[in-house]
Design a protein around this motif. Sequence first.
Motif, PDB file in Angstrom:
ATOM      1  N   SER A  97      -4.782  53.749 -26.928  1.00  0.00           N
ATOM      2  CA  SER A  97      -4.683  55.176 -27.415  1.00  0.00           C
ATOM      3  C   SER A  97      -6.055  55.653 -28.322  1.00  0.00           C
ATOM      4  O   SER A  97      -6.753  54.756 -28.570  1.00  0.00           O
ATOM      5  CB  SER A  97      -3.551  55.441 -28.410  1.00  0.00           C
ATOM      6  OG  SER A  97      -3.488  54.756 -29.279  1.00  0.00           O
ATOM      7  N   LEU A  98      -6.197  56.587 -28.629  1.00  0.00           N
ATOM      8  CA  LEU A  98      -7.422  57.119 -29.431  1.00  0.00           C
ATOM      9  C   LEU A  98      -7.608  56.313 -30.450  1.00  0.00           C
ATOM     10  O   LEU A  98      -8.734  56.104 -30.732  1.00  0.00           O
ATOM     11  CB  LEU A  98      -7.097  58.715 -29.812  1.00  0.00           C
ATOM     12  CG  LEU A  98      -8.352  59.344 -30.538  1.00  0.00           C
ATOM     13  CD1 LEU A  98      -9.454  59.303 -29.734  1.00  0.00           C
ATOM     14  CD2 LEU A  98      -7.680  60.975 -31.094  1.00  0.00           C
ATOM     15  N   ALA A  99      -6.596  56.068 -31.305  1.00  0.00           N
ATOM     16  CA  ALA A  99      -6.808  55.309 -32.685  1.00  0.00           C
ATOM     17  C   ALA A  99      -7.615  53.887 -32.260  1.00  0.00           C
ATOM     18  O   ALA A  99      -8.187  53.303 -33.001  1.00  0.00           O
ATOM     19  CB  ALA A  99      -5.627  55.165 -33.390  1.00  0.00           C
ATOM     20  N   ASP A 100      -7.668  53.435 -31.151  1.00  0.00           N
ATOM     21  CA  ASP A 100      -8.123  52.208 -30.590  1.00  0.00           C
ATOM     22  C   ASP A 100      -9.483  52.365 -30.224  1.00  0.00           C
ATOM     23  O   ASP A 100      -9.998  51.344 -29.817  1.00  0.00           O
ATOM     24  CB  ASP A 100      -7.043  51.304 -29.716  1.00  0.00           C
ATOM     25  CG  ASP A 100      -5.796  51.050 -30.422  1.00  0.00           C
ATOM     26  OD1 ASP A 100      -5.866  50.569 -31.436  1.00  0.00           O
ATOM     27  OD2 ASP A 100      -4.909  51.200 -29.571  1.00  0.00           O
ATOM     28  N   LEU A 101     -10.002  53.659 -29.822  1.00  0.00           N
ATOM     29  CA  LEU A 101     -11.318  53.998 -29.120  1.00  0.00           C
ATOM     30  C   LEU A 101     -12.316  53.830 -30.225  1.00  0.00           C
ATOM     31  O   LEU A 101     -12.706  54.624 -30.841  1.00  0.00           O
ATOM     32  CB  LEU A 101     -11.355  55.378 -28.447  1.00  0.00           C
ATOM     33  CG  LEU A 101     -10.019  55.387 -27.486  1.00  0.00           C
ATOM     34  CD1 LEU A 101     -10.366  56.537 -26.654  1.00  0.00           C
ATOM     35  CD2 LEU A 101     -10.299  54.360 -26.524  1.00  0.00           C
ATOM     36  N   VAL A 106     -16.318  52.378 -27.255  1.00  0.00           N
ATOM     37  CA  VAL A 106     -16.718  53.565 -26.619  1.00  0.00           C
ATOM     38  C   VAL A 106     -18.124  53.513 -26.381  1.00  0.00           C
ATOM     39  O   VAL A 106     -18.699  53.713 -25.273  1.00  0.00           O
ATOM     40  CB  VAL A 106     -16.471  54.905 -27.382  1.00  0.00           C
ATOM     41  CG1 VAL A 106     -17.235  56.086 -26.706  1.00  0.00           C
ATOM     42  CG2 VAL A 106     -15.167  55.112 -27.614  1.00  0.00           C
ATOM     43  N   GLU A 107     -18.958  52.733 -27.060  1.00  0.00           N
ATOM     44  CA  GLU A 107     -20.676  52.626 -26.727  1.00  0.00           C
ATOM     45  C   GLU A 107     -20.735  51.706 -25.670  1.00  0.00           C
ATOM     46  O   GLU A 107     -21.703  51.995 -24.905  1.00  0.00           O
ATOM     47  CB  GLU A 107     -21.359  52.043 -28.170  1.00  0.00           C
ATOM     48  CG  GLU A 107     -22.817  51.864 -27.978  1.00  0.00           C
ATOM     49  CD  GLU A 107     -23.291  51.195 -29.359  1.00  0.00           C
ATOM     50  OE1 GLU A 107     -24.553  51.211 -29.187  1.00  0.00           O
ATOM     51  OE2 GLU A 107     -22.685  51.115 -30.266  1.00  0.00           O
ATOM     52  N   LYS A 108     -19.974  50.541 -25.569  1.00  0.00           N
ATOM     53  CA  LYS A 108     -20.037  49.551 -24.646  1.00  0.00           C
ATOM     54  C   LYS A 108     -19.783  50.168 -23.360  1.00  0.00           C
ATOM     55  O   LYS A 108     -20.587  50.066 -22.185  1.00  0.00           O
ATOM     56  CB  LYS A 108     -19.012  48.578 -24.820  1.00  0.00           C
ATOM     57  CG  LYS A 108     -19.177  47.397 -23.935  1.00  0.00           C
ATOM     58  CD  LYS A 108     -18.275  46.048 -24.177  1.00  0.00           C
ATOM     59  CE  LYS A 108     -18.396  45.124 -23.359  1.00  0.00           C
ATOM     60  NZ  LYS A 108     -17.313  43.894 -23.626  1.00  0.00           N
ATOM     61  N   ASN A 113     -21.485  52.662 -17.911  1.00  0.00           N
ATOM     62  CA  ASN A 113     -20.827  53.571 -16.857  1.00  0.00           C
ATOM     63  C   ASN A 113     -21.751  55.106 -16.953  1.00  0.00           C
ATOM     64  O   ASN A 113     -21.895  55.516 -15.887  1.00  0.00           O
ATOM     65  CB  ASN A 113     -19.229  54.064 -17.410  1.00  0.00           C
ATOM     66  CG  ASN A 113     -18.611  53.125 -17.208  1.00  0.00           C
ATOM     67  OD1 ASN A 113     -18.804  51.903 -16.939  1.00  0.00           O
ATOM     68  ND2 ASN A 113     -17.326  53.219 -17.263  1.00  0.00           N
ATOM     69  N   VAL A 114     -22.398  55.362 -18.016  1.00  0.00           N
ATOM     70  CA  VAL A 114     -23.188  56.605 -18.171  1.00  0.00           C
ATOM     71  C   VAL A 114     -24.731  56.138 -18.452  1.00  0.00           C
ATOM     72  O   VAL A 114     -25.460  56.467 -17.301  1.00  0.00           O
ATOM     73  CB  VAL A 114     -22.850  57.608 -19.111  1.00  0.00           C
ATOM     74  CG1 VAL A 114     -23.488  58.825 -19.268  1.00  0.00           C
ATOM     75  CG2 VAL A 114     -21.347  57.887 -19.061  1.00  0.00           C
TER      76      VAL A 114
END
Length: 247
Positions: A97-101, A106-108, A113-114
């Motif tokens: 969930s959001l708290a674990d992002l 996210v950087e990885k 992917n982007v």
Amino acid sequence: MSGLLIVTGASAGIGAATARMAAFSGWSRIVVHYGQDKQGAEETAAVVESMGGQAYLFQADVSKPKAIARMFEKLSDIKPGRVGLVNNAGIVGKNASLADLTPERVEKVFAVNVFGAIEVARQAVGLMRGWGAGGAIVNVSSAAARLGAPNMYVDYAASKGAIDTLTLGLADELAPEGIRVNAIRPGLIATAIHAKGGVPDRLEKIGHTPPMGRPGTPEECAEAILWLLSERASYVTRSILDVAGGR
């Protein structure tokens, strides 16, 4: 089909299916890229060559621009021809969930992917321009870009939303050069990505939920990719094709 097909993330799943099917579909030279799974990539390359194609095996961490540049520098020495790119390499974090992002997570995800996808596209277009034979790109997005993947991997979904936007922008930018850019958005597909996300039984639980009543296969995604790359889709660009069983 004369030319060189570059498939990133070709050691498993949709990438591997696409490389294998490409050889069957007439692509004579196929770049089998992998990040970590050398054995899987070697198996894909073996299938390509068993069908009479020529496989070029390349390892590169697509989160590292210099690694991508080195791969394309080596590719530039290959006999020129039309270039096809399947921009497929991607990763997903564990269900969260959001708290674990965390910023690190996210950087990885975005680095591969982007940022990696953009750099791969940049290098591939440079190769197309240098060789002067044109080409086509298919980016591999995800139905998660539409659905958001709440309480699962919103960061992954957001990264695929970026791929959708990248597809639209590049299609407009490159159309005057005769380079077509499209994407597919796979839905629930029977690949190892669910196990990598920490839910190996996900398809057993929800694989029946698409309107078609089943999950898709990597080969069904590969069919869509190869059609978009082919001259049969010569008037198709800036399109994002859902391969999601109606989901």
